[in-house]
Design a protein around this motif. Sequence first.
Motif, short mmCIF file in Angstrom:
data_model
loop_
_atom_site.label_atom_id
_atom_site.label_comp_id
_atom_site.label_asym_id
_atom_site.label_seq_id
_atom_site.Cartn_x
_atom_site.Cartn_y
_atom_site.Cartn_z
N SER A 46 0.85 -1.20 0.00
CA SER A 46 0.00 0.00 0.00
C SER A 46 0.88 1.24 0.00
CB SER A 46 -0.95 0.00 1.20
OG SER A 46 -0.22 0.19 2.40
N GLN A 47 0.24 2.36 -0.24
CA GLN A 47 0.94 3.64 -0.34
C GLN A 47 0.19 4.65 0.51
OE1 GLN A 47 1.53 4.84 -4.40
NE2 GLN A 47 1.74 7.02 -3.89
N SER A 48 0.94 5.46 1.25
CA SER A 48 0.31 6.56 2.00
C SER A 48 1.18 7.79 1.83
CB SER A 48 0.18 6.19 3.49
OG SER A 48 1.44 5.95 4.07
N LYS A 49 0.59 8.94 2.07
CA LYS A 49 1.32 10.20 1.89
C LYS A 49 1.40 10.94 3.22
CE LYS A 49 1.70 13.29 -2.05
NZ LYS A 49 2.13 12.62 -3.23
N VAL A 50 2.61 11.36 3.57
CA VAL A 50 2.79 12.20 4.75
C VAL A 50 3.41 13.50 4.25
CG1 VAL A 50 3.91 12.43 6.98
CG2 VAL A 50 3.13 10.17 6.22
N GLY A 51 2.63 14.58 4.25
CA GLY A 51 3.08 15.82 3.63
C GLY A 51 3.24 15.57 2.13
N SER A 52 4.43 15.84 1.61
CA SER A 52 4.66 15.61 0.17
C SER A 52 5.37 14.28 -0.07
CB SER A 52 5.51 16.76 -0.40
OG SER A 52 6.77 16.79 0.26
N LYS A 53 5.66 13.54 1.00
CA LYS A 53 6.44 12.31 0.86
C LYS A 53 5.54 11.08 0.80
CE LYS A 53 10.24 9.67 2.90
NZ LYS A 53 10.64 9.14 1.60
N ASN A 54 5.82 10.22 -0.17
CA ASN A 54 5.11 8.94 -0.26
C ASN A 54 5.77 7.90 0.64
OD1 ASN A 54 3.07 9.50 -2.20
ND2 ASN A 54 4.61 9.51 -3.82
N HIS A 55 4.92 7.12 1.30
CA HIS A 55 5.42 5.98 2.07
C HIS A 55 4.82 4.72 1.46
CE1 HIS A 55 7.24 8.00 5.65
NE2 HIS A 55 6.52 9.01 5.19
N TYR A 56 5.63 3.67 1.42
CA TYR A 56 5.19 2.40 0.87
C TYR A 56 5.27 1.33 1.95
CZ TYR A 56 5.79 5.06 -3.34
OH TYR A 56 5.69 6.05 -4.27
N TRP A 57 4.27 0.46 1.97
CA TRP A 57 4.15 -0.53 3.05
C TRP A 57 3.95 -1.91 2.45
CZ3 TRP A 57 5.06 1.80 7.60
CH2 TRP A 57 4.83 3.17 7.68
N ARG A 58 4.48 -2.90 3.13
CA ARG A 58 4.43 -4.28 2.64
C ARG A 58 3.52 -5.13 3.51
NH1 ARG A 58 7.27 -8.98 4.58
NH2 ARG A 58 7.57 -10.56 2.94
N LEU A 59 2.62 -5.85 2.85
CA LEU A 59 1.90 -6.94 3.51
C LEU A 59 2.67 -8.21 3.16
CD1 LEU A 59 -0.58 -8.09 5.05
CD2 LEU A 59 -1.68 -8.35 2.82
N GLY A 60 3.19 -8.88 4.18
CA GLY A 60 3.97 -10.10 3.96
C GLY A 60 3.19 -11.34 4.34
#
Length: 206
Positions: A135-149
């Motif tokens: 999944s992807q989320s945004k904090v301010g202008s920065k993208n964060h990417y997360w893994r479901l394992g």
Amino acid sequence: MPGMHGNSLKTLRQELLTQRTHFAAGASYPESLNNLTAGLSQFLGQQNPSSVALYVPIQNEPDLRPTLLSWASSNNEHQLALPFARPDKHLEFYTWEPGDVLIPSKHHVPEPDPKNAQRHPIIPDCILIPCVGWSQSKVGSKNHYWRLGYGGGYFDRTLAQLRKAKPSLLCLGVGFDWQQLDDAQWQAQKHDEPLDFMLTESALKG
């Protein structure tokens, strides 16, 4: 794309893994894999790591070994490594070369032999991490990417520790566009470690 499951992560994982099996057998898979490996080559050229931890693919994870072996053979300072799962559910990385004997873990993942005196433990510059979902989320202008394992928590524990020892460590999630999950399907938890980049067949996201 799997539907909403609330907290039923087991069901969500199973649906994603079933879908990956069908996807890997489908007509579009070779092109998707080619695009993925092209993106990996782009990433390696941009970031220029000296050492990369890869994975031995299980359950239809994309096989990136040919690209990485080519990368390693292009420069004798390039090193490859594989993870070894310790009993305390942390991963340790050992240098790897083709032909090394690998031993199946209790989760049936082929692993390096920590007793192999010719290979040594290493904290790699970059770790490739296959995703069941992402999944992807945004904090301010920065993208964060997360893994479901797969649910064991090995990577989260390991990354939390390694990032303290090596703040420059790069974590590259590997997956496909259709594996992207929205907030209704899954949301990262506090203990989840973010990925620095996400590689799919359509883009290298960072």
